[in-house]
Design an enzyme around this catalytic site. Structure first.
Site, mmCIF file in Angstrom:
data_model
loop_
_atom_site.group_PDB
_atom_site.id
_atom_site.type_symbol
_atom_site.label_atom_id
_atom_site.label_comp_id
_atom_site.label_asym_id
_atom_site.label_seq_id
_atom_site.Cartn_x
_atom_site.Cartn_y
_atom_site.Cartn_z
ATOM 1 N N HIS A 26 -57.653 0.181 11.916
ATOM 2 C CA HIS A 26 -56.922 -0.270 13.103
ATOM 3 C C HIS A 26 -56.095 0.885 13.652
ATOM 4 O O HIS A 26 -55.779 1.847 12.948
ATOM 5 C CB HIS A 26 -56.015 -1.460 12.767
ATOM 6 N N CYS A 27 -55.772 0.778 14.966
ATOM 7 C CA CYS A 27 -54.863 1.733 15.586
ATOM 8 C C CYS A 27 -53.585 0.974 15.940
ATOM 9 O O CYS A 27 -53.264 -0.029 15.301
ATOM 10 C CB CYS A 27 -55.511 2.378 16.810
ATOM 11 N N VAL A 28 -52.855 1.412 16.939
ATOM 12 C CA VAL A 28 -51.572 0.786 17.261
ATOM 13 C C VAL A 28 -51.738 -0.642 17.760
ATOM 14 O O VAL A 28 -50.930 -1.522 17.451
ATOM 15 C CB VAL A 28 -50.821 1.632 18.318
ATOM 16 N N THR A 29 -52.819 -0.899 18.499
ATOM 17 C CA THR A 29 -52.975 -2.229 19.106
ATOM 18 C C THR A 29 -54.296 -2.915 18.780
ATOM 19 O O THR A 29 -54.441 -4.107 19.066
ATOM 20 C CB THR A 29 -52.872 -2.121 20.646
ATOM 21 N N ARG A 30 -55.279 -2.190 18.204
ATOM 22 C CA ARG A 30 -56.632 -2.743 18.097
ATOM 23 C C ARG A 30 -57.211 -2.656 16.687
ATOM 24 O O ARG A 30 -56.964 -1.688 15.982
ATOM 25 C CB ARG A 30 -57.571 -1.998 19.043
#
Length: 467
Positions: A26-30
């Site tokens: 995952h990244c910051v939002t996804r």
């Protein structure tokens, strides 16, 4: 069962089950998935999940938009439920890259090179916008600039200009760092390579055409021009690839104890020599051909150029091909002093936000969609379009087409008026600060077009669809 765990189970089920997940991170939002078969994804079921704000596939990765702060909790629950190992972003990229065709891999490579240096370029663009406000005539006073009237501010304007221009003057250094790192070499050598190509002892590329005499090196009878490559993209990209391959080749064949004294000197000497003898002159010529071709199209038929680029930029974002035009923008800035492509990018982003905002009005009784449409439209107006495009507009289709139409109309208008940006900045409403001051009035009209036309068309399309 917690809401996060329940959502994680629903997401796993919607993407085809745990057996369909090759890797996930995952990244910051996804949430980012490398899926074995994307055809097994049930998008309707996925987007009915309360926490999911949208989903899309790009560069071989299937991405699910969750939101900042929540995504890591959902990811932890998903790892616990499925038993899949935690993967890094690089591992996901590697797994996803196996499914890409050669063109997609080339586009992804360019994206991997230019995205890491975007913060420096965008920051420089914003600072150049501030400098433009202070130094351009006719903004605050007739035929005079702010610093002409208030001379005490001239020193600050000069300092801002120097800070802003640094990223563009030493652009090959930034690209060299990122490109060599991407190709598997030492980033530090990439920086040295890039700065070598703009060394002050070389004839500046911007004065090359007007130079009465070009200095040369005599290499055993071979005349090599001492020319720098300021503002050029292709020379440092190709040279970075060569440097990385030579370095990797040497590290595999030279004993560890001798690598410090041999690998870097040999790699830089060979690459540097090739750069000035062949790579630089050839790619400089190719880069100028590309620039002349793009400029020629917009000179000959600006309306068609604006229609095509303004209208097709958003679809290019879906494929990831928009990253290739960043190199063209930088090449234009380095060659002719500005880019007429990037202003259309900024207007395209605003158009997506306007269409998403209309969806908030249309679906004001749907709390989930209303909240997503509002936040994503604001995000698009500030230059980040993915939530609006993938979470709202593409999901319902007609807002996406409304945004494309508005962007195309605005693209025609500003292309016919030859609007240029002095730099690449924030691709939304703040973009006006990166536009050359003499084009502010025209660009402002373009902004009005992409604020109104997509909004109105989305409302009309919604009524027609409902009828």
């Amino acid at each position: 069962m917690s809401d996060n765990r329940k959502s994680a189970e629903q997401i796993v089920d919607a993407v085809g089950g745990k057996d369909n997940i090759a890797a996930a991170t995952h990244c910051v939002t996804r949430l980012r998935f490398a899926l074995k078969d994307e055809d097994k994804v049930d998008k309707e079921k996925l987007e009915d999940i309360d926490l999911v704000k949208g989903s899309f596939s790009a560069n071989g990765q299937f991405q699910v938009v969750i939101g900042q702060g929540t995504v890591d909790k959902v990811y932890n629950e998903m790892v616990d439920i499925t038993g899949i190992g935690r993967a890094s972003k690089e591992e996901i990229k590697t797994a996803a890259a196996e499914k890409l065709n050669p063109l997609q891999k080339a586009i992804k490579t360019l994206a991997d090179i230019f995205i890491p240096i975007l913060p420096a370029i965008v920051t420089a663009g914003l600072l150049m916008g501030i400098n433009n406000i202070m130094t351009a005539p006719d903004i605050f006073f007739d035929d005079q600039s702010f610093v002409d009237v208030y001379e005490n501010w001239a020193g600050l304007a000069g300092m801002i200009n120097l800070i802003a221009n640094t990223a563009f003057v030493f652009l090959p250094g930034l690209i060299g760092w990122s490109a060599v790192n991407r190709f598997g070499g030492s980033p530090l050598l990439g920086i040295v390579l890039g700065l070598m190509l703009v060394h002050p002892d070389l004839l500046n590329a911007w004065t090359y055409g007007a130079a009465e005499e070009v200095p040369t090196w005599n290499l055993f009878g071979l005349e090599v021009q001492q020319v720098g490559y300021q503002g050029q993209v292709l020379p440092v990209l190709v040279a970075s690839y060569v440097l990385a391959r030579i370095e990797i080749f040497l590290r595999k064949r030279i004993a560890d104890g001798f690598q410090l004294l041999t690998v870097a000197p040999i790699a830089l000497l060979v690459t540097g020599s090739l750069s000035f003898i062949a790579i630089g002159p050839i790619t400089f010529y190719i880069g100028n051909l590309i620039t002349d071709g793009v400029v020629g199209i917009f000179d000959a038929a600006p309306a068609i150029g604006g229609l095509v680029y303004g209208g097709l930029y958003a679809p290019l974002v879906i494929t990831g091909m928009h990253h290739t035009f960043l190199a063209v923008d930088l090449q234009l800035i380095g060659t002719i002093g500005g880019t007429f492509l990037w202003p259309m990018v900024a207007l395209s982003n605003i158009a997506q936000g306007s269409a998403a905002f209309a969806m908030m009005i249309i679906h004001r009784k749907n709390d989930k969609l209303k909240g997503l449409a509002l936040t994503s439209s604001i995000s698009a107006w500030l230059g980040v379009t993915e939530p609006a495009m993938f979470g709202v507009n593409l999901r319902y289709r007609y807002p996406f087409f409304a945004a494309i139409i508005g962007s195309a109309i605005a693209g025609i208008f500003i292309a016919m008026n030859a609007v240029q940006a002095a730099s690449i900045g924030v691709g939304g409403l703040p973009a006006i600060f990166s536009i050359m001051a003499e084009y502010w009035g025209v660009f402002f009209i373009g902004m009005v077009i992409v604020l109104i036309v997509p909004f109105v068309l989305t409302m009309i399309f919604a009524r027609v669809k409902k009828a």
